[in-house]
Design a protein around this motif. Structure first.
Motif, PDB file in Angstrom:
ATOM      1  N   ALA A  47     -39.350 -45.652  91.765  1.00 54.39           N
ATOM      2  CA  ALA A  47     -40.613 -44.754  92.030  1.00 54.39           C
ATOM      3  C   ALA A  47     -41.445 -45.531  93.035  1.00 54.39           C
ATOM      4  O   ALA A  47     -41.916 -44.651  93.827  1.00 54.39           O
ATOM      5  CB  ALA A  47     -41.216 -44.800  90.685  1.00 54.39           C
ATOM      6  N   VAL A  48     -41.708 -46.688  92.960  1.00 55.07           N
ATOM      7  CA  VAL A  48     -42.397 -47.542  94.155  1.00 55.07           C
ATOM      8  C   VAL A  48     -41.656 -47.203  95.368  1.00 55.07           C
ATOM      9  O   VAL A  48     -42.493 -46.726  96.447  1.00 55.07           O
ATOM     10  CB  VAL A  48     -42.562 -48.823  93.965  1.00 55.07           C
ATOM     11  N   LYS A  49     -40.375 -47.339  95.596  1.00 58.67           N
ATOM     12  CA  LYS A  49     -39.825 -47.200  96.740  1.00 58.67           C
ATOM     13  C   LYS A  49     -39.907 -45.807  96.981  1.00 58.67           C
ATOM     14  O   LYS A  49     -39.777 -45.381  98.423  1.00 58.67           O
ATOM     15  CB  LYS A  49     -38.131 -47.480  96.572  1.00 58.67           C
ATOM     16  N   ARG A  50     -39.685 -44.745  96.240  1.00 58.20           N
ATOM     17  CA  ARG A  50     -39.831 -43.582  96.635  1.00 58.20           C
ATOM     18  C   ARG A  50     -41.272 -42.476  96.610  1.00 58.20           C
ATOM     19  O   ARG A  50     -41.340 -41.506  96.723  1.00 58.20           O
ATOM     20  CB  ARG A  50     -38.584 -42.654  95.844  1.00 58.20           C
ATOM     21  N   CYS A  51     -42.333 -43.242  96.552  1.00 59.41           N
ATOM     22  CA  CYS A  51     -43.586 -42.897  96.109  1.00 59.41           C
ATOM     23  C   CYS A  51     -43.924 -41.797  97.110  1.00 59.41           C
ATOM     24  O   CYS A  51     -44.663 -40.593  96.707  1.00 59.41           O
ATOM     25  CB  CYS A  51     -44.507 -43.855  95.936  1.00 59.41           C
ATOM     26  N   ALA A  52     -43.654 -41.859  98.521  1.00 62.30           N
ATOM     27  CA  ALA A  52     -43.860 -40.827  99.456  1.00 62.30           C
ATOM     28  C   ALA A  52     -43.195 -39.436  99.305  1.00 62.30           C
ATOM     29  O   ALA A  52     -43.689 -38.467  99.680  1.00 62.30           O
ATOM     30  CB  ALA A  52     -43.635 -41.415 100.841  1.00 62.30           C
ATOM     31  N   GLU A  53     -41.945 -39.687  98.564  1.00 57.91           N
ATOM     32  CA  GLU A  53     -41.224 -38.448  98.165  1.00 57.91           C
ATOM     33  C   GLU A  53     -41.628 -37.583  96.913  1.00 57.91           C
ATOM     34  O   GLU A  53     -41.349 -36.593  96.739  1.00 57.91           O
ATOM     35  CB  GLU A  53     -39.869 -38.764  98.130  1.00 57.91           C
TER      36      GLU A  53
END
Length: 116
Positions: free
Chosen positions: A46-52
């Motif tokens: 989630a942190v890695k993909r938060c912008a998505e």
């Protein structure tokens, strides 16, 4: 069920299903270690993909509807001013302020738990 509901609202959400409901008072749960690992992995993704992942925006008023397991709990719960009784076992609350709605839910839960 909660993971399925969350993905229905935000399909891109990351999740970690650590238990499965079998009934009102019964679940099958992963071990503490398995749960922790699954949650950590999901949080990392989630942190890695938060912008998505879009932010869920909900429009007020908010409605909470709770079906109690016994009429007596609804009898007690309907004394909370913001709750209305809509069936022998169902209570409803409508609020413009989500925090007030959540506090009403917590109050209802505390009151019912205290009489069990």
């Amino acid at each position: 069920a909660l993971v399925r509901e969350a993905k229905g609202l935000v399909p891109q959400i990351e999740s970690a299903a650590v238990k499965k409901g079998l009934g009102q008072r019964s679940t099958v749960s992963l071990t503490l270690q398995e749960s922790a690992a699954l949650i950590k992995d999901a949080a990392t993704r989630a942190v890695k993909r938060c912008a998505e992942i879009p932010v869920l925006k909900m429009e007020s008023p908010f409605t909470l509807e709770v079906t109690m397991t016994h009429e007596v709990f609804a009898d007690i719960g309907c004394r909370i001013p913001s709750l209305e009784r809509v069936s022998p076992v169902t209570l409803r609350c409508r609020e413009k302020d989500y925090l007030k709605l959540f506090k009403t839910f917590l109050t209802l839960n505390a009151v019912v738990e205290s009489v069990k």
